[in-house]
Design a protein around this motif. Sequence first.
Motif, PDB file in Angstrom:
ATOM      1  N   ASN A  80      38.644 106.505  26.773  1.00  0.00           N
ATOM      2  CA  ASN A  80      39.703 105.599  27.200  1.00  0.00           C
ATOM      3  C   ASN A  80      40.828 106.449  27.780  1.00  0.00           C
ATOM      4  O   ASN A  80      40.631 107.631  28.100  1.00  0.00           O
ATOM      5  CB  ASN A  80      40.173 104.711  26.034  1.00  0.00           C
ATOM      6  N   ALA A  81      42.011 105.904  27.905  1.00  0.00           N
ATOM      7  CA  ALA A  81      43.115 106.634  28.519  1.00  0.00           C
ATOM      8  C   ALA A  81      43.533 107.853  27.712  1.00  0.00           C
ATOM      9  O   ALA A  81      44.173 108.767  28.245  1.00  0.00           O
ATOM     10  CB  ALA A  81      44.308 105.699  28.711  1.00  0.00           C
ATOM     11  N   ALA A  82      43.183 107.886  26.422  1.00  0.00           N
ATOM     12  CA  ALA A  82      43.623 108.981  25.556  1.00  0.00           C
ATOM     13  C   ALA A  82      42.649 110.152  25.498  1.00  0.00           C
ATOM     14  O   ALA A  82      43.059 111.289  25.257  1.00  0.00           O
ATOM     15  CB  ALA A  82      43.877 108.450  24.141  1.00  0.00           C
ATOM     16  N   GLY A  83      41.357 109.885  25.686  1.00  0.00           N
ATOM     17  CA  GLY A  83      40.398 110.977  25.570  1.00  0.00           C
ATOM     18  C   GLY A  83      38.974 110.480  25.552  1.00  0.00           C
ATOM     19  O   GLY A  83      38.696 109.324  25.898  1.00  0.00           O
ATOM     20  N   SER A  84      38.068 111.343  25.133  1.00  0.00           N
ATOM     21  CA  SER A  84      36.639 111.036  25.102  1.00  0.00           C
ATOM     22  C   SER A  84      36.215 110.625  23.700  1.00  0.00           C
ATOM     23  O   SER A  84      36.851 110.979  22.710  1.00  0.00           O
ATOM     24  CB  SER A  84      35.825 112.253  25.546  1.00  0.00           C
TER      25      SER A  84
ATOM     26  N   ARG B 231      47.736 113.561  24.637  1.00  0.00           N
ATOM     27  CA  ARG B 231      48.658 114.536  24.049  1.00  0.00           C
ATOM     28  C   ARG B 231      50.014 113.883  23.761  1.00  0.00           C
ATOM     29  O   ARG B 231      50.643 114.174  22.735  1.00  0.00           O
ATOM     30  CB  ARG B 231      48.808 115.741  24.988  1.00  0.00           C
ATOM     31  N   ASP B 232      50.448 112.996  24.647  1.00  0.00           N
ATOM     32  CA  ASP B 232      51.680 112.247  24.383  1.00  0.00           C
ATOM     33  C   ASP B 232      51.520 111.361  23.150  1.00  0.00           C
ATOM     34  O   ASP B 232      52.462 111.199  22.353  1.00  0.00           O
ATOM     35  CB  ASP B 232      52.048 111.379  25.587  1.00  0.00           C
ATOM     36  N   LEU B 233      50.346 110.787  22.996  1.00  0.00           N
ATOM     37  CA  LEU B 233      50.076 109.964  21.819  1.00  0.00           C
ATOM     38  C   LEU B 233      50.181 110.796  20.542  1.00  0.00           C
ATOM     39  O   LEU B 233      50.766 110.337  19.549  1.00  0.00           O
ATOM     40  CB  LEU B 233      48.682 109.343  21.931  1.00  0.00           C
ATOM     41  N   VAL B 234      49.639 111.993  20.550  1.00  0.00           N
ATOM     42  CA  VAL B 234      49.732 112.857  19.376  1.00  0.00           C
ATOM     43  C   VAL B 234      51.197 113.112  19.027  1.00  0.00           C
ATOM     44  O   VAL B 234      51.599 113.046  17.854  1.00  0.00           O
ATOM     45  CB  VAL B 234      48.986 114.184  19.602  1.00  0.00           C
ATOM     46  N   ARG B 235      52.009 113.380  20.025  1.00  0.00           N
ATOM     47  CA  ARG B 235      53.438 113.607  19.769  1.00  0.00           C
ATOM     48  C   ARG B 235      54.094 112.361  19.185  1.00  0.00           C
ATOM     49  O   ARG B 235      54.930 112.449  18.276  1.00  0.00           O
ATOM     50  CB  ARG B 235      54.139 114.046  21.056  1.00  0.00           C
ATOM     51  N   ALA B 236      53.704 111.184  19.691  1.00  0.00           N
ATOM     52  CA  ALA B 236      54.265 109.940  19.173  1.00  0.00           C
ATOM     53  C   ALA B 236      53.841 109.714  17.715  1.00  0.00           C
ATOM     54  O   ALA B 236      54.652 109.253  16.891  1.00  0.00           O
ATOM     55  CB  ALA B 236      53.841 108.763  20.044  1.00  0.00           C
TER      56      ALA B 236
ATOM     57  N   VAL C  44      52.620 109.185  11.338  1.00  0.00           N
ATOM     58  CA  VAL C  44      51.322 108.504  11.255  1.00  0.00           C
ATOM     59  C   VAL C  44      50.228 109.566  11.365  1.00  0.00           C
ATOM     60  O   VAL C  44      50.318 110.471  12.210  1.00  0.00           O
ATOM     61  CB  VAL C  44      51.174 107.462  12.381  1.00  0.00           C
ATOM     62  N   PHE C  45      49.205 109.466  10.525  1.00  0.00           N
ATOM     63  CA  PHE C  45      48.097 110.410  10.606  1.00  0.00           C
ATOM     64  C   PHE C  45      47.460 110.407  11.993  1.00  0.00           C
ATOM     65  O   PHE C  45      47.136 109.358  12.538  1.00  0.00           O
ATOM     66  CB  PHE C  45      46.988 110.049   9.609  1.00  0.00           C
ATOM     67  N   VAL C  46      47.239 111.585  12.542  1.00  0.00           N
ATOM     68  CA  VAL C  46      46.397 111.788  13.714  1.00  0.00           C
ATOM     69  C   VAL C  46      44.963 111.881  13.211  1.00  0.00           C
ATOM     70  O   VAL C  46      44.625 112.773  12.430  1.00  0.00           O
ATOM     71  CB  VAL C  46      46.784 113.077  14.462  1.00  0.00           C
ATOM     72  N   ASP C  47      44.106 110.960  13.645  1.00  0.00           N
ATOM     73  CA  ASP C  47      42.762 110.827  13.097  1.00  0.00           C
ATOM     74  C   ASP C  47      41.728 111.148  14.182  1.00  0.00           C
ATOM     75  O   ASP C  47      41.758 110.574  15.267  1.00  0.00           O
ATOM     76  CB  ASP C  47      42.583 109.385  12.591  1.00  0.00           C
ATOM     77  N   GLY C  48      40.784 112.036  13.871  1.00  0.00           N
ATOM     78  CA  GLY C  48      39.762 112.424  14.834  1.00  0.00           C
ATOM     79  C   GLY C  48      38.452 111.676  14.719  1.00  0.00           C
ATOM     80  O   GLY C  48      37.536 111.929  15.506  1.00  0.00           O
ATOM     81  N   SER C  49      38.320 110.751  13.771  1.00  0.00           N
ATOM     82  CA  SER C  49      37.071 110.004  13.613  1.00  0.00           C
ATOM     83  C   SER C  49      36.750 109.225  14.881  1.00  0.00           C
ATOM     84  O   SER C  49      37.653 108.692  15.526  1.00  0.00           O
ATOM     85  CB  SER C  49      37.178 109.041  12.434  1.00  0.00           C
ATOM     86  N   HIS C  50      35.481 109.136  15.218  1.00  0.00           N
ATOM     87  CA  HIS C  50      34.973 108.432  16.405  1.00  0.00           C
ATOM     88  C   HIS C  50      35.293 109.154  17.716  1.00  0.00           C
ATOM     89  O   HIS C  50      34.813 108.732  18.769  1.00  0.00           O
ATOM     90  CB  HIS C  50      35.489 106.996  16.488  1.00  0.00           C
ATOM     91  N   CYS C  51      36.107 110.199  17.686  1.00  0.00           N
ATOM     92  CA  CYS C  51      36.439 110.939  18.901  1.00  0.00           C
ATOM     93  C   CYS C  51      35.322 111.925  19.253  1.00  0.00           C
ATOM     94  O   CYS C  51      34.498 112.275  18.414  1.00  0.00           O
ATOM     95  CB  CYS C  51      37.749 111.704  18.711  1.00  0.00           C
ATOM     96  N   SER C  52      35.337 112.383  20.489  1.00  0.00           N
ATOM     97  CA  SER C  52      34.385 113.408  20.884  1.00  0.00           C
ATOM     98  C   SER C  52      34.727 114.729  20.210  1.00  0.00           C
ATOM     99  O   SER C  52      35.814 114.905  19.647  1.00  0.00           O
ATOM    100  CB  SER C  52      34.411 113.591  22.402  1.00  0.00           C
ATOM    101  N   ARG C  53      33.805 115.652  20.311  1.00  0.00           N
ATOM    102  CA  ARG C  53      34.023 116.943  19.648  1.00  0.00           C
ATOM    103  C   ARG C  53      35.194 117.697  20.274  1.00  0.00           C
ATOM    104  O   ARG C  53      36.059 118.229  19.560  1.00  0.00           O
ATOM    105  CB  ARG C  53      32.728 117.755  19.689  1.00  0.00           C
ATOM    106  N   ARG C  54      35.246 117.717  21.588  1.00  0.00           N
ATOM    107  CA  ARG C  54      36.363 118.411  22.232  1.00  0.00           C
ATOM    108  C   ARG C  54      37.678 117.688  21.975  1.00  0.00           C
ATOM    109  O   ARG C  54      38.705 118.335  21.749  1.00  0.00           O
ATOM    110  CB  ARG C  54      36.109 118.540  23.736  1.00  0.00           C
ATOM    111  N   THR C  55      37.661 116.360  21.981  1.00  0.00           N
ATOM    112  CA  THR C  55      38.888 115.614  21.690  1.00  0.00           C
ATOM    113  C   THR C  55      39.367 115.934  20.283  1.00  0.00           C
ATOM    114  O   THR C  55      40.571 116.138  20.059  1.00  0.00           O
ATOM    115  CB  THR C  55      38.650 114.103  21.847  1.00  0.00           C
TER     116      THR C  55
END
Length: 324
Positions: A116-120, A135-140, A146-157
Amino acid sequence: MPPFLWEQHSCLPLLPTADITELARYPLGSYLSVNVGYSPQSSADVFALLHKFRADALADGRFRLVTKVSEIGDPDTIALAFDLEDAGPLDGDLDNVARFRDLGVRSLLPTYNHANAAGSGCLDTEDTGLTSYGRDLVRALNAAGVFVDGSHCSRRTGLDLAEHTDTPMVYSHANFDTVWAHPRNITDDQAKACADTGGVVGINGVGIFLGHNGEHERAERVAAMADHIVYGAELVGIDHIGIGSDYSFDADDFNHELRTNPGAFSEAYTKWGPLQWTPPEDVLGISEVAGLDEVLAARGFTDSDRAAVFGGNFRRIAERVWQD
């Protein structure tokens, strides 16, 4: 049964008709993060569901809505907060991060399976990682607590999230690909990068991510969760492993979605037949199945080890991230 459970991800039906009393299957004193949306939902959908879930919880004396760690631990209530499984419901407006936070959303993952607009996402054939908007979302998320969560994201994301977050990140409900190969499970490098931020990997109880999706493999699923916990503790240390069972009170709805909306998933989800989950009763050992606490104790985990996995680790990083 462990004295305290921090359940970092569970799912009610994403409908105003959802029965929040189902969450009382968890014992009093627990903390639950309950999903309120993923990629199909708009911000209006999520706001409406948050208001509905909050009203229903307040009307039932067994639940307490929390935004601070200091509000968790009342032995007479179940503490509730919420999470989002995709950046889509933000509708491109990063100010919605703080608005959702104010209504109890304390964890958000950027991509649900697909780009989506945020990543893979983890099911994409091309992995281009986190975008500038991501990256802007991570800063927000960092700014809002709020926890930054990597579940369901791609490996590089996932690796990019670890690189760009200023606070501990999480994999709220993700298992280890080395133990059971599946695109939704994370690599050792992802787990190590998460731990390097101070973060925690929450082990889930979904059959297809454990290699035991048979309807009657309840004990096998609990044992497989233990396998992932053992592996994770050896890989990154006991302080970086928790529980995010991903239990779906909407199992029938989810399996219907798999059948009718296969584009949101892949054969890696659908080829195993109807998905099976590990219910809270099995995780906690309050059913005929030996619980995770008992299984881990038999494998040599001490009382303090098990307390860390069942809640202490997520609680510790929440004290840093949530900005009490």
